[in-house]
Design a protein around this motif. Structure first.
Motif, PDB file in Angstrom:
ATOM      1  N   CYS A 119       0.814  -1.220   0.000  1.00  0.00           N
ATOM      2  CA  CYS A 119       0.000   0.000   0.000  1.00  0.00           C
ATOM      3  C   CYS A 119       0.841   1.261   0.000  1.00  0.00           C
ATOM      4  CB  CYS A 119      -0.851   0.065   1.263  1.00  0.00           C
ATOM      5  SG  CYS A 119      -2.191  -1.047   1.270  1.00  0.00           S
TER       6      CYS A 119
ATOM      7  N   PRO B 168      -4.079  -1.211  -2.948  1.00  0.00           N
ATOM      8  CA  PRO B 168      -4.816  -1.158  -1.685  1.00  0.00           C
ATOM      9  C   PRO B 168      -5.376  -2.532  -1.337  1.00  0.00           C
ATOM     10  CG  PRO B 168      -6.076  -0.153  -3.442  1.00  0.00           C
ATOM     11  CD  PRO B 168      -4.740  -0.460  -4.016  1.00  0.00           C
ATOM     12  N   ILE B 169      -5.575  -2.747  -0.033  1.00  0.00           N
ATOM     13  CA  ILE B 169      -6.230  -3.978   0.402  1.00  0.00           C
ATOM     14  C   ILE B 169      -7.725  -3.760   0.248  1.00  0.00           C
ATOM     15  CG2 ILE B 169      -6.490  -5.569   2.332  1.00  0.00           C
ATOM     16  CD1 ILE B 169      -3.966  -4.335   3.533  1.00  0.00           C
TER      17      ILE B 169
ATOM     18  N   SER C  43      -3.973   1.655   3.760  1.00  0.00           N
ATOM     19  CA  SER C  43      -4.649   0.928   2.687  1.00  0.00           C
ATOM     20  C   SER C  43      -5.708   1.812   2.041  1.00  0.00           C
ATOM     21  CB  SER C  43      -5.269  -0.361   3.210  1.00  0.00           C
ATOM     22  OG  SER C  43      -6.358  -0.082   4.033  1.00  0.00           O
TER      23      SER C  43
END
Lengths: 708, 355
Positions: A265, A280-281, A547
């Motif tokens: 991230c 990003p998660i 994130s």
């Protein structure tokens, strides 16, 4: 490993299977579950994770400071072999005062503003150690000296507001170390500080760890900071510890998918949006009362399998001694990770810095009048003093590009964009934007101009009016500028929300029903609703978790590539600015010190201030070597900025000038021009500036330079 | 991505306004204190509504149980042996709470006393023969034109206390938000005027207003407005000072919104919680004020019952015939306490809600 342990002896702190719960209306929430770790003296363990993962709760549980509604539900906390859970009153107070110390995030709140620093520091010793006043004074002075506080004797007589933020944090650390505690708990101690100050405080913490035999528990959301001061890292997610490993392993060989996700991230310093991408998660941290029954990370994990959703994984010790809470960590190879399709960005439009300028600013000045408090000034006989918030800003913004502005707090970057958008009146200078003069205040501007110039704000909690739904807020600019007929607004808002990756079901939600990242998306949608040519972003990601930050940055990049929107982007995080911007301006005390293409800023030739900033950035990679340049002293007051070059009082390169830098004090520096419009505001000649070594040397970087 | 984007098949429709209001007002049910307050308020409102249609007796009728004796007492009041009043005023099955010294039923009057405070406002219309110089004539002449021929007064719903507080809310928030949002000289001037009003002794202010404009419901509304506005202005100014620093106000400014849009559409909705609580407390104060004025003889127009004047009427007999004074006094104080408890409950729940 086993050998090492026996050498270290008994741990200072042993946390076993800790679970903490808070009672709330109608039940309780378990904020932290199954946390265990050991901490030996001389070690420092970092606890990282996004907000809401229970990092601070662990610290408070250790100190037995959970407040009225919190309690340790399960597990034990052994401190020097003594059970802390359940201790109360005088006994607990003794342990807290004598052998455990805590450093908080905001030093201004940790110090009592109405007592002198001396009184506050001495109290620790006179109360807990029973020392006499003189003896205590002496110890305090010695300790302040140890934390590199200039003029410690004098500092004892001052009040907290009379010293700077970085110095306050030093005092707090010194105070924590006074009783020579066996355990020092630090809860985000540098988060509120500027990057150069942070670097100095981190140096100090790392040094103290080596010299004192103190065990440090360091809580931070910033992986870079942890990489700099810790030797062990605990990664926490949704109230559980998911990975524990030495700091080198965490960054080189992260085992848990969450740790891997966190590292992906964060933009690497030097990466830019054309060549790299942030991943990003997906999803978000589940709230404590709504955690999935299987693996807590399961719903967000890219490697999720049926077993993960059914069976909660236990902490397993891997062959190398690291602990991880994952069923399949051995089978996961992060280098073979493939990002899922939906986070692919639109292709880059190529070099936009050569486009025609959409905004040209020449010699822009913004001064604030400050009323004096002398008798003369009260009667208006004295000309008022002026804060020179922005001095002589000159730059151009090519269409479709991003200008990043960096600098420490108080350097005038926010004032600059407030002046451009008209929230503040311009004192002097020229500024032109698609044929409009923008030195006027907002109420003198035409609607056409206002519509083309919009802004995205920093704080997700205050960017939306809590009383209106998403559709009302995004629809308002459309209604006001009549860009969309009234009966089509709802449809248009849905389209806009979709491009923000928010569904139609968000339309009628109120801000309090949204998470921070979602609010920020709505804020961006609102700014884009009037279809502006230029969007000013005032630290749009700095209040967000990493994130979420990655997702928002991706979103902004996508929007820019799709709509060709020009942006001015403020941030204090140099990696983010580098990643996102095409051009960068570095500001110090209201003055642009260096401006040019992004890659040129991060490579020599440097302005001495840029060089110092870059060397202060915490880098989430312990293998990177960084030049160590620390600025002396504090930022001078903008009310009375230094003559000549504003940076001369702190410049580490001033010695390179003939005469010990006389010219820096008296003469305003010239602009040194380099290629591609890269300009540096410094007295040092061009070739000297070019001769500086790069601040950051990466193994891969060195190769890249060789390939050039 | 931080957000899941399941396309929802249900057509999105804004929830109805009514359900929204119900949802936000239902928080009061969580507070026991608020519920007690609400019950008391509802009781008095219910009494007043009931009295519009039915009272045990006509509140203005004089019921003399012993005509001869009463006539005697009415004539020679100061010299009467006070015990003789017992004959007239004592409670009995017919007059549950007794009657006042002129023989009017106290229960009916207490019930009907809530009307002018909570339910209706009377504006007398000018009549041809009697020039009433004690009302604001422009308004009453206008009302006379639209009212049917046979009316001699114009009645609007909403009691004097309610209208007075609404008036001070309108005036107070307008000036307070203006001062808080604009700052600088505007703030100085507005707030100095408001402070000057506060500095003036209240009772004197009432007397001045009533002396200038004459007696009547409308005048009392104006008096309550004038005395209540500064407090609300201060409150809304302080709220505006806080709210105007938020980014969404900057967003509105950078959208080029006008002054009044920002004041009333951006700031006011976020200040409504504390303002609402304050307004509820102020309804209580206004009832006190009406009572005070009635007691001073400056209150609402007789003959219709008004709690303050009822207390005043029974004042001379307070030691021998306390029930004349007690019941209207109980009415005033319970209603005010009820409003206060209700406001407290709302405030408590609102602050918990925000956390």
């Amino acid at each position: 490993m086993a050998e090492e342990k026996s050498k270290k002896g008994k741990p200072v702190l042993e946390v076993k299977d800790l679970a903490v719960a808070y009672k709330i209306r109608g039940g309780e929430v378990e904020a932290v579950q199954n946390v265990s770790f050991d901490l030996h003296s001389g070690e420092s363990i970092g606890i990282v994770g996004e907000s809401g993962c229970g990092k601070s709760t662990v610290a408070w549980a250790i100190l037995n400071f959970l407040g009225d509604n919190g309690y340790v539900k399960k597990g034990s906390v052994l401190f020097q072999g003594e059970e802390l859970v359940g201790k109360e009153g005088e006994e607990l107070r003794k342990i807290r005062g004598n052998s455990i110390a805590m450093v908080y995030q905001d030093p201004m709140q940790a110090l009592n503003p109405s007592l002198t620093l001396g009184t506050q520091m001495k109290e620790v010793l006179t109360v807990h150690r029973g020392m006499s006043d003189e003896e205590a004074s002496e110890r305090c002075i010695k300790m302040l000296d140890r934390v590199y506080m200039p003029d410690p004797g004098n500092v004892l007589m001052r009040y907290p507001h009379q010293i700077s933020g970085g110095q306050q944090q030093r005092v707090v650390i010194a105070m924590a170390l006074l009783t020579n505690p066996a355990l020092l708990v630090m809860d985000e101690p540098t988060t509120a500080l500027d990057v150069t100050v942070e670097a100095a405080v981190l140096d100090l913490i790392a040094e103290l760890r080596r010299e004192f035999d103190t065990a440090i528990m360091y809580i931070s959301h910033n992986l870079g900071v942890v990489a700099r001061v810790c030797n062990f890292v605990n990664v926490m997610y949704a109230g559980e510890m998911v990975e524990r490993a030495p700091v080198e392993d965490i960054f080189a060989r992260p085992q848990h998918p969450y740790t891997q996700g966190l590292i992906r991230c964060v933009p690497k310093l030097g990466a830019d949006k054309a060549s790299a991408q942030l991943y990003p998660i997906r999803g978000r941290v589940p709230p404590p009362n709504d955690r999935p029954s299987g693996c807590v990370y399961g719903p967000r994990c890219d490697y999720v399998q049926d077993r993960c959703l059914q069976e909660r994984p236990q902490v397993r010790i891997l062959p190398n001694g690291n602990a991880v809470r994952c069923h399949f960590s051995e089978e996961i190879d992060p280098s073979e990770w493939i990002p899922s399709e939906d986070i692919k960005l639109k292709p880059s439009p190529g070099d936009v810095t050569k486009n025609e300028a959409i905004m040209t600013v020449k010699g822009l000045k913004k001064y604030y009048d400050v009323p004096g408090n002398s008798l003369k000034a009260v009667f208006g006989l004295e000309s008022p003093k002026q804060v020179k918030a922005v001095e002589d800003a000159t730059f151009r913004v090519p269409r479709g590009s991003t200008l990043g502005i960096v600098g420490e707090s108080g350097c005038g970057k926010s004032t600059l964009i407030k002046t451009l958008i008209g929230l503040e009146e311009t004192t002097d200078g020229e500024a032109e934007f698609i044929g409009h003069d923008i030195t006027t205040a907002l109420d003198e501007r035409s609607n056409d101009l206002i519509q083309e110039l919009q802004m995205v704000f920093q704080n997700p909690d205050s960017t939306m009016n809590p009383s209106y739904t998403v559709v009302q807020q995004i629809g308002r600019p459309m209604k006001r500028f009549k860009t969309v007929p009234n009966d089509q607004i709802r449809g248009e808002v849905i389209k806009l929300l979709e491009s923000m990756r928010l569904g139609e079901n968000y339309l009628d939600r109120l801000p309090r029903q949204l998470s921070g990242g979602e609010k920020q998306r709505v804020g961006i949608a609102r700014a884009l609703a009037s279809r502006p040519e230029l969007v000013l972003c005032d630290e749009p990601v700095s209040a967000l978790d990493v994130s979420v930050q990655a997702a928002i940055l991706n979103l902004l990049i996508d929007i820019q590539r799709e709509l060709g929107t020009t942006m001015i982007f403020i941030a204090h995080d140099l990696s983010v600015v580098r990643f996102f911007s095409d051009n960068i301006a570095v500001m110090y005390l209201g003055q642009i010190m260096e401006i040019g293409p992004a890659e040129a800023i991060y490579r020599p030739a440097y302005h001495p201030y840029t060089e110092a900033l870059l060397s202060a950035v915490p880098i989430p990679d312990p293998s990177v070597t960084q030049k160590r340049i620390r600025l002396e002293g504090t930022v001078p007051s903008a009310l009375n900025p230094p003559s000549g070059c504003r940076f001369h009082t702190r410049c580490p390169r001033r010695a390179l000038m003939p005469d010990g830098g006389k010219a820096c004090e008296t003469e305003i520096p010239p602009w040194r021009e380099f290629e591609n419009g890269h300009r540096i505001f410094c007295h040092l000649p061009k070739d000297t500036l070019e001769s500086f070594d790069p601040v950051i040397s990466l193994a891969s970087d060195a190769e890249a330079v060789a390939a050039d | 991505m931080t957000t899941t984007t399941q396309p929802e098949s249900t057509a999105s429709r804004p929830p109805s306004r009514l359900s929204k209001i119900w949802k936000s007002s239902s928080i009061i049910f969580d507070s026991p204190i608020g519920m007690v307050g609400l019950a008391i308020v509802v009781f008095w409102v219910g009494m007043a509504v009931l009295s519009l249609f039915w009272t045990p007796h006509d509140p203005n009728e004089q019921y003399f149980r012993d005509q001869r004796r009463s006539a005697y007492i009415m004539t020679y009041l100061p010299w009467v042996d006070l015990e003789d009043y017992d004959e007239i005023t004592r409670p009995d099955p017919r007059f549950l709470l007794g009657t006042d010294k002129t023989g009017r039923d106290i229960l009916s009057r207490v019930m009907a006393g809530g009307q002018v405070v909570l339910l209706k406002t009377r504006i007398p219309l000018p009549t041809d023969d009697v020039r009433r110089q004690d009302e604001i004539s422009a308004l009453s002449r206008f009302l006379d034109r639209i009212a049917p021929e046979e009316w001699d007064e114009f009645v609007i719903p909403g009691g004097v206390a309610i209208w007075g507080v609404l008036g001070s809310l309108v005036v107070g928030t307008t000036f307070g938000l203006l001062a808080g949002y604009k700052g600088g000289w505007t703030e100085q001037i507005v707030m100095q005027i408001m402070d000057a009003l506060v500095a003036f002794p209240r009772i004197v202010l009432y007397i001045v207003v009533i002396a200038a404009l004459g007696q009547g419901d409308l005048v009392i509304i104006i008096a309550i407005t004038v005395t209540g506005a500064p407090g609300i202005a201060r409150l809304s100014r302080s709220l505006a000072l806080d709210i105007k620093t938020r980014d969404y106000i900057r967003a509105a400014e950078t959208r080029g919104e006008g002054l009044f849009y920002i004041m009333f559409r951006e700031i006011l909705p976020n200040a409504r919680g504390p303002l609402l609580v304050d307004a509820m407390l102020r309804v209580g104060y206004a009832i006190f004020t009406i009572g005070t004025l009635g007691f001073l003889g400056l209150g609402l127009q007789p003959p219709e019952p008004d709690w303050g004047s009822m207390v005043n009427d029974g004042r001379e007999l307070i030691f021998s015939q306390p029930n004349i004074v007690i019941w209207p006094a109980v009415a005033i104080s319970t209603l005010v306490i009820g409003l206060n408890l209700f406001a407290d409950g709302v405030r408590e729940e609102l602050s918990r809600y925000q956390k």
